[in-house]
Design a protein around this motif. Structure first.
Motif, mmCIF file in Angstrom:
data_model
loop_
_atom_site.group_PDB
_atom_site.id
_atom_site.type_symbol
_atom_site.label_atom_id
_atom_site.label_comp_id
_atom_site.label_asym_id
_atom_site.label_seq_id
_atom_site.Cartn_x
_atom_site.Cartn_y
_atom_site.Cartn_z
ATOM 1 N N LEU A 1 -22.786 14.285 -8.687
ATOM 2 C CA LEU A 1 -22.372 15.524 -9.310
ATOM 3 C C LEU A 1 -21.568 15.527 -10.559
ATOM 4 C CD1 LEU A 1 -21.398 17.238 -5.848
ATOM 5 C CD2 LEU A 1 -23.355 17.844 -7.249
ATOM 6 N N VAL A 2 -20.841 14.292 -10.556
ATOM 7 C CA VAL A 2 -19.790 14.448 -11.843
ATOM 8 C C VAL A 2 -19.970 13.184 -12.706
ATOM 9 C CG1 VAL A 2 -18.367 15.920 -10.779
ATOM 10 C CG2 VAL A 2 -18.011 13.294 -10.562
ATOM 11 N N ASP A 3 -19.435 13.339 -13.721
ATOM 12 C CA ASP A 3 -19.287 12.051 -14.571
ATOM 13 C C ASP A 3 -17.795 11.532 -14.428
ATOM 14 O OD1 ASP A 3 -21.668 11.361 -15.474
ATOM 15 O OD2 ASP A 3 -21.369 12.627 -17.416
ATOM 16 N N ILE A 4 -17.609 10.473 -13.896
ATOM 17 C CA ILE A 4 -16.298 9.914 -14.121
ATOM 18 C C ILE A 4 -15.704 9.184 -15.366
ATOM 19 C CG2 ILE A 4 -14.474 8.287 -13.197
ATOM 20 C CD1 ILE A 4 -16.131 8.704 -10.501
ATOM 21 N N VAL A 5 -15.058 9.962 -16.043
ATOM 22 C CA VAL A 5 -14.859 9.464 -17.576
ATOM 23 C C VAL A 5 -13.756 8.446 -17.531
ATOM 24 C CG1 VAL A 5 -16.088 11.366 -18.558
ATOM 25 C CG2 VAL A 5 -13.598 11.755 -18.214
ATOM 26 N N PHE A 6 -12.563 8.633 -16.635
ATOM 27 C CA PHE A 6 -11.522 7.667 -16.734
ATOM 28 C C PHE A 6 -10.964 7.372 -15.598
ATOM 29 C CE2 PHE A 6 -6.853 7.958 -17.975
ATOM 30 C CZ PHE A 6 -6.841 6.730 -18.631
ATOM 31 N N TRP A 7 -10.838 6.149 -15.219
ATOM 32 C CA TRP A 7 -10.354 5.459 -13.965
ATOM 33 C C TRP A 7 -9.884 4.330 -14.020
ATOM 34 C CZ3 TRP A 7 -13.587 5.521 -8.670
ATOM 35 C CH2 TRP A 7 -12.744 5.241 -7.525
ATOM 36 N N PRO A 8 -8.678 3.909 -14.810
ATOM 37 C CA PRO A 8 -8.375 2.662 -15.093
ATOM 38 C C PRO A 8 -8.422 1.687 -14.122
ATOM 39 C CG PRO A 8 -6.916 4.042 -16.050
ATOM 40 C CD PRO A 8 -7.636 5.074 -14.916
ATOM 41 N N CYS A 9 -7.990 2.325 -12.978
ATOM 42 C CA CYS A 9 -7.855 1.289 -11.472
ATOM 43 C C CYS A 9 -9.380 0.699 -11.239
ATOM 44 C CB CYS A 9 -7.448 2.050 -10.462
ATOM 45 S SG CYS A 9 -7.328 1.094 -9.064
ATOM 46 N N ALA A 10 -10.427 1.412 -11.708
ATOM 47 C CA ALA A 10 -11.476 0.950 -11.060
ATOM 48 C C ALA A 10 -12.765 0.722 -12.053
ATOM 49 C CB ALA A 10 -12.273 2.277 -9.959
ATOM 50 N N MET A 11 -12.351 1.309 -13.168
ATOM 51 C CA MET A 11 -13.572 1.259 -14.060
ATOM 52 C C MET A 11 -13.056 0.739 -15.641
ATOM 53 S SD MET A 11 -15.891 4.306 -13.334
ATOM 54 C CE MET A 11 -16.589 4.455 -11.679
ATOM 55 N N ASP A 12 -13.641 0.301 -16.410
ATOM 56 C CA ASP A 12 -12.904 -0.140 -17.784
ATOM 57 C C ASP A 12 -13.087 0.900 -18.918
ATOM 58 O OD1 ASP A 12 -11.811 -1.605 -19.610
ATOM 59 O OD2 ASP A 12 -13.593 -2.723 -20.287
ATOM 60 N N PHE A 13 -12.027 1.936 -19.057
ATOM 61 C CA PHE A 13 -11.892 2.870 -19.837
ATOM 62 C C PHE A 13 -10.557 2.353 -20.558
ATOM 63 C CE2 PHE A 13 -14.153 5.101 -16.698
ATOM 64 C CZ PHE A 13 -15.219 5.614 -17.474
ATOM 65 N N LYS A 14 -10.519 2.943 -22.003
ATOM 66 C CA LYS A 14 -9.193 2.593 -22.783
ATOM 67 C C LYS A 14 -8.535 4.022 -23.117
ATOM 68 C CE LYS A 14 -10.231 -1.573 -23.010
ATOM 69 N NZ LYS A 14 -9.514 -2.536 -21.991
ATOM 70 N N TYR A 15 -7.249 3.871 -23.138
ATOM 71 C CA TYR A 15 -6.571 5.251 -23.349
ATOM 72 C C TYR A 15 -7.138 6.052 -24.625
ATOM 73 C CZ TYR A 15 -2.738 3.509 -20.224
ATOM 74 O OH TYR A 15 -2.321 3.346 -19.404
ATOM 75 N N ASP A 16 -7.823 5.170 -25.626
ATOM 76 C CA ASP A 16 -8.342 5.580 -26.592
ATOM 77 C C ASP A 16 -9.634 6.727 -26.191
ATOM 78 O OD1 ASP A 16 -6.758 5.457 -28.854
ATOM 79 O OD2 ASP A 16 -7.571 3.540 -29.811
ATOM 80 N N ASP A 17 -10.041 6.102 -25.400
ATOM 81 C CA ASP A 17 -11.365 6.928 -25.035
ATOM 82 C C ASP A 17 -11.012 8.468 -24.739
ATOM 83 O OD1 ASP A 17 -12.911 4.656 -25.197
ATOM 84 O OD2 ASP A 17 -12.851 4.228 -23.026
ATOM 85 N N VAL A 18 -9.828 8.255 -23.982
ATOM 86 C CA VAL A 18 -9.389 9.883 -23.652
ATOM 87 C C VAL A 18 -8.649 10.522 -24.995
ATOM 88 C CG1 VAL A 18 -7.657 11.156 -22.061
ATOM 89 C CG2 VAL A 18 -8.811 9.023 -21.449
ATOM 90 N N ARG A 19 -8.072 9.890 -25.879
ATOM 91 C CA ARG A 19 -7.331 10.309 -26.823
ATOM 92 C C ARG A 19 -8.860 11.116 -27.673
ATOM 93 N NH1 ARG A 19 -4.323 5.680 -27.296
ATOM 94 N NH2 ARG A 19 -2.205 6.068 -26.149
ATOM 95 N N LYS A 20 -9.955 10.185 -27.636
ATOM 96 C CA LYS A 20 -10.757 10.825 -28.469
ATOM 97 C C LYS A 20 -11.552 12.070 -27.855
ATOM 98 C CE LYS A 20 -11.941 6.389 -30.737
ATOM 99 N NZ LYS A 20 -12.250 5.139 -30.318
ATOM 100 N N MET A 21 -11.445 12.353 -26.806
ATOM 101 C CA MET A 21 -12.052 13.494 -26.292
ATOM 102 C C MET A 21 -11.656 14.964 -26.848
ATOM 103 S SD MET A 21 -12.169 12.833 -22.122
ATOM 104 C CE MET A 21 -12.805 11.046 -21.432
ATOM 105 N N LYS A 22 -12.441 15.995 -26.679
ATOM 106 C CA LYS A 22 -12.029 17.115 -27.212
ATOM 107 C C LYS A 22 -10.765 17.846 -26.022
ATOM 108 C CE LYS A 22 -16.090 18.681 -27.971
ATOM 109 N NZ LYS A 22 -17.591 18.667 -28.044
#
Lengths: 666, 341
Positions: B34-55
């Motif tokens: 149902l959803v896109d997980i866009v940030f989950w540092p514990c389980a997936m490789d995202f960077k803080y910058d990915d979030v910062r770049k979001m609208k």
């Protein structure tokens, strides 16, 4: 809807006006959101002030009213009534105290003004959480429970049932409630007495001060009247087991102990005493005489129906004996009798359970219990009584007349820490009686202080003095020795240690609370004082009202006193009840009660055992606690204990209190 | 239509709340559908910058667990608040301050002392080095987030829309919340997504409780062999059930209770209660020694009450930062809220 709050600051003449800058406060609160009127008044509790308040409420169409003035204990009710007259629910009113808590205790005007300002703001902040409370009424229960059949209880009973009451006959074990409306017009008194007879301690005295009248003769008409009055139900040999409810609506459970003798069948011929093989010391004679297992406490005791002592009766302890049954020509003996629990509904309770003289063995220096002829005053009373063990003769244990008697006053006064206030008089009266009977007897009276406060007392004292009784002032360190023939009373005067010889020593031990007091205090959750007597609501202004509405503590269970004072209290408590529990009227219930929101209550039962009024029970179906609001008195115990916040005290909700606190703490 | 975006983040927490997401088991697949997980540092490789770049508001819902005790956590909480339409405080620490919140009985200095100082038996640190925000090393500067004196709940730092209580939240409540949010059936803002009645209401031991309860002796659970059929409080073991929201077990019998353990209070207070510890103390004080109270001396009462070991820790186990106490008074109030340097 936006609240329309009116704030009224009273100057209380100079009391507040001089100490607090009232105008500054008024000007500031005017600008608070929701406040539509803010005014000061020179004396808000005056007729002028109340009229002003009423007009302002109506004119301003006020929905909330704050009064900053004296303590709510003074005029809160007056202001609430004014609100009601102006059409505002009185619980939408709140009073804040800027006199006792500010003006009178904060001398610096700037500080006082700031403090008063904060209290006003706190009160205003509370107003939006204030809710109207509707008053509830129930039918008044005019019947009264009187516990204790001594002089105070008897007087109360007779006063309560004295006049204008058409007597209707109600069978004892039938439910009187089947009567039609007419029956509700009459006040009944349930007179519960623990012992088998009524009359209390006084009925055991031969002649009592100040009149030197024969007490049984003096009391007998009253006792007969009580027994014969049909709207008095005398329950002797009975004890109160449970009390729930509050003023106007108490439910009482009474245990009627098995008497084993039918009150209806017995004619009081006393033929059953003789054949009974059991003999034990009679506690009603201070153990000086013997009684049987079936007995009357003393000759002439009323009601004249004996009782079987179940501890000592052979038959009731599985042995073969039915001597009394055989002797009874009227079939009155009933070994099958059982204790019965009966329930009564009453509007008020008078506790008149009396007191007793302390056991003198507590004060071993006097040799009581060790030497035969050291007696307590009550034992001498019984010796002197014509219905007593010696038929009224003052005799030593060996049957001879004493030649000398030492009376020791103030026994145990130091240890107990109070003066019983009656011993000087009854000891003087006893000395007087002894002198009448044995004119040649030598009497020494040892005292530390004499207490002769009333208009007759000095006279009696002087009379006794004139009869040759020798009064010796000592320092209270007397002790009694025995030389094999005579008792030796050693005493200290200011200068030396001296002694006198006596055949008999009479002790006046302190008056102390009766055993039942503690149990009754627990049943009603009313306090005892440091000596174990019932505490009165106010020692001067409400000397016989217990701190629980509708409960009165009269006679010596409230503190040592003489017959006259006991009777006065009995009568006065009846007056209080007569003026407040009017037949056929409604009783307004306490509006500020606790309530439980069953949507929040988790049914943890924390509150149930805490309620001092047994007003909470568990609804087993819903699994929640439920408060009976006719029993709740709004003490708030359950509210503090409730872990979920389901229990709220009306007019003192968490929101209201924290709104006040948060404003003050800002 | 693009799928709604969901973020999961952890602050001062033990990781149990992350486990609680994993515990959705196969349900998590439904979520991912149902959803896109866009940030989950514990389980997936995202960077803080990915979030910062979001609208701003690009994320539909951010689930944040853990309390706030460092600059980094505070910064990320603020960032996620900006990027997410809905922020859910997930689990006791985020909701009330939780176990890390008990650190508010100390301050940064005393915590560092017990963790890195001489008093700590497991640390060999003869030079007494404690974490610094900036450390100069030959290669340059190393930085660490600043460690605050005071641990906070999430809503003491950012605006929070909903709360899912529990240590950790039971998967069924999490799933219910996700479904509600995705279907747009949103409860009132600020709602705690759990039942309002406290645990006794559904507790299987409630029927065993005497109507008039009086505690003669207070015992720790480790000191008794507790009867699985009997109410803990009636046995003298302090159970926080009366003052704690129910809903911890889908079966409705209390998760700890069904394991024969008293409730510890992780679901926090019911709506009418501001201060769990204070309420429980008040309730307990009312029933401790109730029977025979009149015969108890001051010393007897004290002795009985002293049987409660670590009362502050017991009654405020999960809620200290959000309680009326909030924290131990700082010797220097100016230093209270953060560590500057």
């Amino acid at each position: 809807m936006q609240e329309r709050i009116g704030v009224f600051v009273c100057k209380c003449g100079p009391n507040i006006g001089d100490k607090i800058d009232v105008d500054t406060i008024v000007n500031e609160v005017k600008n608070i959101d929701g406040v539509v009127t803010a005014k000061s008044h020179n004396l808000l509790c005056s007729n002028d002030g109340l009229e002003f308040l009423k007009e302002e409420i109506i004119k301003g169409n006020l929905s909330r009213v704050v009064v900053a003035a004296c303590t709510p204990k003074m005029y809160e009710q007056k202001f609430m009534n004014t609100c009601e007259e102006a059409g505002l629910n009185p619980f939408l009113f709140h009073m804040t105290n800027i006199r006792e808590q500010v003006a009178w205790v904060t001398p610096d005007k700037i500080l006082a003004t700031e403090k008063a300002r904060k209290l006003c703001l706190a009160a205003i902040n509370r107003m939006s959480f204030q809710e109207p409370i509707e008053k509830k009424e129930i039918d008044v229960q005019p019947d009264v429970l009187v516990v204790g059949g001594g002089v105070a209880g008897l007087e109360a009973t007779l006063t309560l049932t004295a006049k204008g009451r058409k007597i209707i006959l109600v069978e004892k074990d039938d439910s009187g409630k089947t009567e039609t409306t007419e029956s509700a017009q009459f006040r009944r008194v349930y007179l519960v007495e623990k012992s088998p007879c009524i009359g209390g301690v006084s009925a055991r005295f031969e002649e009592v001060y100040q009149t030197m009248e024969c007490a049984p003769c003096m009391l007998s008409p009253e006792l007969q009247e009580v027994l014969q009055k049909e709207n008095v139900e005398t329950l002797t040999y009975s004890e109160v087991e449970e009390i729930v409810g509050s003023f106007g609506n108490f439910t009482v459970k009474i245990r009627r102990k098995a008497r084993y003798v039918s009150e209806e069948a017995c004619i009081g011929c006393n033929a059953c005493f003789e054949p009974c093989p059991i003999e034990i010391p009679n506690q009603y004679d201070g153990g000086l005489s013997k009684r049987k297992a079936i007995y009357l406490p003393y000759a002439g005791a009323l009601p004249n129906v004996p009782v079987i002592d179940r501890l000592n009766c052979l038959h009731l302890n599985g042995k073969e004996c039915n001597a009394c049954e055989q002797a009874c020509a009227f079939g009155a003996i009933n070994f099958e009798d059982e204790d019965r629990l009966i329930e009564k509904n009453v509007g008020a309770i008078i506790l008149a359970v009396g007191s007793k003289l302390s056991d003198p063995t507590q004060f071993p220096q006097f040799g009581y219990g060790k030497y035969d002829n050291v007696l307590s005053a009550i034992q001498l009373e019984r010796l002197n009584a014509s219905n007593g063990p010696t038929g009224g003769k003052i005799l030593l244990r060996n049957g001879q007349e004493p030649k000398s008697i030492a009376f020791i006053y103030c026994v145990g006064r130091k240890e107990k820490g109070y003066c019983s206030g009656i011993c000087c008089m009854y000891m003087s009266a006893l000395a007087h009686h002894v002198k009448e009977k044995l004119p040649d007897v030598k009497i020494y009276s040892f005292y530390t202080d004499l207490c002769l406060p009333k208009k007759e007392h000095q006279k009696i004292f002087e009379k006794v003095l004139a009869k040759g009784v020798e009064f010796i002032r000592s320092d209270g360190s007397e002790y009694v020795d025995y030389d094999g023939k005579k008792l030796i009373v050693k005493y200290k005067t200011e200068s030396s240690v001296k002694s006198v010889l006596a055949d008999m020593v009479i002790l006046a031990p302190p008056v102390e609370p009766a055993k039942d007091i503690e149990k009754l205090a627990k049943l009603l959750d009313i306090p005892l004082d440091e000596h174990g007597f019932f505490s009165e609501e106010h020692i001067l202004m409400k000397p016989f009202g217990a701190p629980l509405e509708g409960v009165f503590v009269v006679g010596t269970c409230q503190g040592p006193k003489d017959i006259g004072d006991s009777v006065a209290q009995g009568s006065a408590s009846a007056g209080k009840i007569l003026s407040r529990l009017m037949l056929g009227e409604k009783l307004e219930l306490e509006p500020i009660v606790a309530e439980i929101d069953e949507e929040i209550c988790c049914g943890c039962n924390t509150c149930i055992g805490l309620c001092p009024f047994s007003a909470i029970h568990r609804d087993v179906e819903k699994k929640v606690s439920v408060i009976d609001d006719t029993l709740c008195r709004g003490c708030g115990t359950c509210v503090a204990a409730c872990p979920t916040g389901a229990t709220k005290a009306k007019n003192f909700t968490m929101e209201q209190i924290s709104a006040e606190i948060m404003e003050v703490a800002k | 239509m693009p799928k709604p975006k969901v973020a999961f983040y952890w602050c001062a927490s033990c990781g149990g709340c992350e486990e609680a997401i994993v515990d959705l088991n196969e349900d998590i697949l439904k979520v991912v559908e149902l959803v896109d997980i866009v940030f989950w540092p514990c389980a997936m490789d995202f960077k803080y910058d990915d979030v910062r770049k979001m609208k701003d508001n690009e994320i539909t819902v951010a689930f944040i667990n853990g309390a706030i005790r460092t600059d980094e956590q505070e910064e990320m909480a603020n960032l996620l608040r900006k990027k997410a339409q809905i922020v859910v405080a997930f689990g006791s620490c985020s909701h009330l301050g939780g176990i890390p919140g008990l650190a508010n009985f100390w301050d940064r200095e005393t915590i560092f002392e017990s963790s890195y100082g001489k008093g700590c038996p497991s640390v060999d640190n003869p030079d007494g080095i404690v974490p610094q925000t900036v450390s100069k090393v030959p290669e340059g500067e190393l930085t660490l987030p600043a460690f605050h004196n005071t641990v906070k709940s999430l809503d003491q730092v950012i605006d929070v829309d909903y709360y899912i209580p529990g240590c950790a939240p039971p998967p069924y409540l999490t799933m219910k919340a996700i479904v509600a949010i995705l279907s747009g059936e949103l409860p009132e803002k600020g709602a705690i997504l759990a039942p309002e009645k406290t645990l006794c209401d559904e507790c299987s031991l409630n029927d065993s409780k005497p109507e008039k309860i009086s505690i003669k002796e207070i015992k720790r659970i480790s000191e008794v062999i507790s009867d699985p059929e009997k109410c803990f409080l009636a046995e003298g073991v302090i159970c926080m059930g009366p003052v704690t929201r129910s809903g911890c077990s889908e079966e409705g019998d209390g998760k700890c209770i069904s394991a024969n353990m008293p409730c510890r209070g992780c679901f926090g207070p019911p709506p009418e209660v501001k201060d769990v510890g204070g309420k429980m103390i008040s309730a307990l004080a009312s029933i401790v020694g109730l029977e025979g109270e009149e015969n108890m001396s001051e010393e007897d009462v004290e002795k009985l009450i002293n049987q409660i070991v670590d009362p502050a820790g017991y009654f405020y186990r999960f809620s200290l930062p959000t309680s009326l106490l909030r924290r131990k008074r700082m010797s220097n109030p100016a230093k209270e809220d953060r560590y500057n340097g």
